[in-house]
Motif scaffolding. Structure first.
Motif, short mmCIF file in Angstrom:
data_model
loop_
_atom_site.label_atom_id
_atom_site.label_comp_id
_atom_site.label_asym_id
_atom_site.label_seq_id
_atom_site.Cartn_x
_atom_site.Cartn_y
_atom_site.Cartn_z
N PRO A 12 0.84 -1.21 0.00
CA PRO A 12 0.00 0.00 0.00
C PRO A 12 0.88 1.26 0.00
N LEU A 13 1.26 1.70 -1.18
CA LEU A 13 2.21 2.81 -1.30
C LEU A 13 1.49 4.15 -1.19
N PRO A 14 2.23 5.20 -0.82
CA PRO A 14 1.61 6.52 -0.66
C PRO A 14 0.99 7.03 -1.96
N GLU A 15 -0.03 7.84 -1.84
CA GLU A 15 -0.66 8.44 -3.01
C GLU A 15 0.34 9.36 -3.72
N GLY A 16 0.41 9.20 -5.01
CA GLY A 16 1.36 9.96 -5.81
C GLY A 16 2.66 9.22 -6.07
N PHE A 17 2.81 8.01 -5.52
CA PHE A 17 4.06 7.26 -5.69
C PHE A 17 4.31 6.95 -7.15
#
Length: 438
Positions: free
Chosen positions: A172-177
């Motif tokens: 679950p990577l940060p938004e905008g990754f």
């Protein structure tokens, strides 16, 4: 072929217990004479690595399976060449495609042992060179030692990108990754394409173009790193997930190769040995690369004053951007790679640079693994070293190209430099274990 490939992929997704065996078998076939030319091994291995990174296999197992399979493929090819010698030309497939064997044979006779290292990254040559080595009675011990080294770099280069892609898709990577990753990847890919194109066309200003592009990308990164926080956080999460006691000791050995004292000692030793061999231009080039990179790195660190990640129990007090370990490692190994390619065709020069980047890349990644640098720190260090090395080469070759070193010089400087790096890294390991606790 596409339908068959899609079917196998879907089956492996449903039966991940067979994934490890598949990686081993495909890696073996990719390095096996004739088979490695026929099957699309590169595409298959990347896909298998993506599946492994999605949660089926840890990174070290993925690399080990590919490494072992590649070694087995090399060994079988060598044994076939040693068993049949010139009669190997009469086999049905090779009889119909004599250019496969003749091309590898010409390459091997021209470059000898080096061909097994460089040719590992040239698709049509990779599976045929071990066969030719056996056919021409290369001593087995020498072949085995070279194969052990070449297969290690090959496994990392072919499996790590796919595994990292699979792991990034899983977490679950940060938004905008993904947008940040796409921008950075596109910029690096464009730079590499321009550098490769200008080098292959033997343009006079190819080295200056490389320096300018590396410098421009570095400036862009130094200005825009605050906007790449999602990329740094995501990649840091991905790499930190792989931490464990067994891996820590190995990574500490790797990172110790680029400690400040180690790099100073290696640079001084390499320069003195080149001067002893009366290679003044090469000695000046190494000095410019390593000293210039170190001075620029120190200045940029204090100018930007970026804080390090908060991973260690006792965080390091120095600044983070650019990574000193990354810039020092790339400066040293790029300098060696550039010297190794002097006098060779453009494709061989580029392959030497690829080989030189592999150990430097491992050192750079070790800094992110240990939690002492952000990914953009190590990328900035690599770009800085690339810019300084290319600029130094362009300046020193204004009047005449730098002469090749010769085999005797390499047999002196390379073992001595690598032995020094390894010895100092082992000696400093106990202190490093205490320093990098998390």
């Amino acid at each position: 072929m596409s339908h068959w490939f899609d079917t196998i992929t879907l089956w492996l997704e449903a039966n991940p217990q067979w994934l490890g065996l598949s990686i081993f078998v495909i890696a073996c076939l990719e390095c096996l004479a004739v088979a490695g030319i026929v099957i699309p091994g590169t595409v298959v291995l990347f896909t298998l690595a993506v599946l492994a990174g999605s949660g089926s296999l840890p990174l070290w197992q993925t690399l080990l399976l590919a490494y072992s399979g590649g070694l087995l493929g090399d060994a079988i090819s060598y044994a076939l060449g040693r068993r049949f010698h010139q009669n190997i030309r009469g086999l049905p497939v090779l009889r119909d495609h004599p250019e496969w064997l003749s091309g590898a044979e010409n390459y091997f006779q021209r470059y000898g042992v080096v061909s097994l290292l460089v040719g590992r990254y040239i698709g049509p040559l990779r599976p045929m060179l071990p066969l030719v080595a056996g056919m021409l009675d290369m001593p087995f011990v020498r072949f085995a030692l070279v194969s052990l080294l070449a297969a290690a770099g090959w496994a990392v280069a072919y499996m790590l990108p796919g595994w990292a892609t699979g792991a990034a898709m899983r977490l679950p990577l940060p938004e905008g990754f993904w947008s940040a990753a796409g921008i950075v990847a596109a910029a690096i890919a464009l730079m590499l394409l321009i550098v490769i194109h200008s080098s292959l066309r033997e343009q006079r200003g190819a080295t200056a173009i490389s320096a300018a592009l590396s410098g421009s990308l570095l400036i862009g990164l130094l200005i825009g790193w605050p906007h790449l926080d999602t990329l740094d956080q995501g990649l840091m999460t991905l790499i930190q997930e792989q931490r464990g006691p067994a891996m820590d000791s190995l990574v500490l050995l790797v990172t110790g190769l680029a400690n400040f004292g180690t790099q100073v000692a290696a640079g001084v030793l390499l320069t003195l040995l080149l001067l002893l061999c009366r290679r003044q231009a090469a000695a000046l080039f190494v000095t410019c690369c390593m000293l210039g990179t170190a001075l620029c790195n120190t200045g940029l660190k204090h100018l930007l004053a970026r804080a390090r990640p908060e991973v260690l129990l006792q965080p390091l007090e120095t600044y983070s951007l650019p990574s000193g370990h990354s810039s020092a490692a790339f400066a040293l190994f790029l300098a060696l790679g550039i010297l190794a390619g002097r006098g060779a065709p453009a494709r061989t020069r580029l392959t030497w640079l690829l080989l030189a980047c592999l150990p430097a890349l491992l050192i750079a990644l070790s800094r992110v693994y240990l939690g002492v640098h952000w990914p953009t720190d190590v990328l900035a260090g690599a770009l800085l070293a690339g810019c300084v090395c290319a600029a130094s080469l362009a300046l020193l070759q204004r009047r005449a190209p730098m002469a090749p070193l010769g085999a005797r010089v390499w047999w002196l400087i390379l073992p001595a430099t690598l032995a020094l790096l390894s010895g100092v890294s082992l000696w400093s390991l106990p202190e490093a274990i205490q320093q990098y606790r998390y």
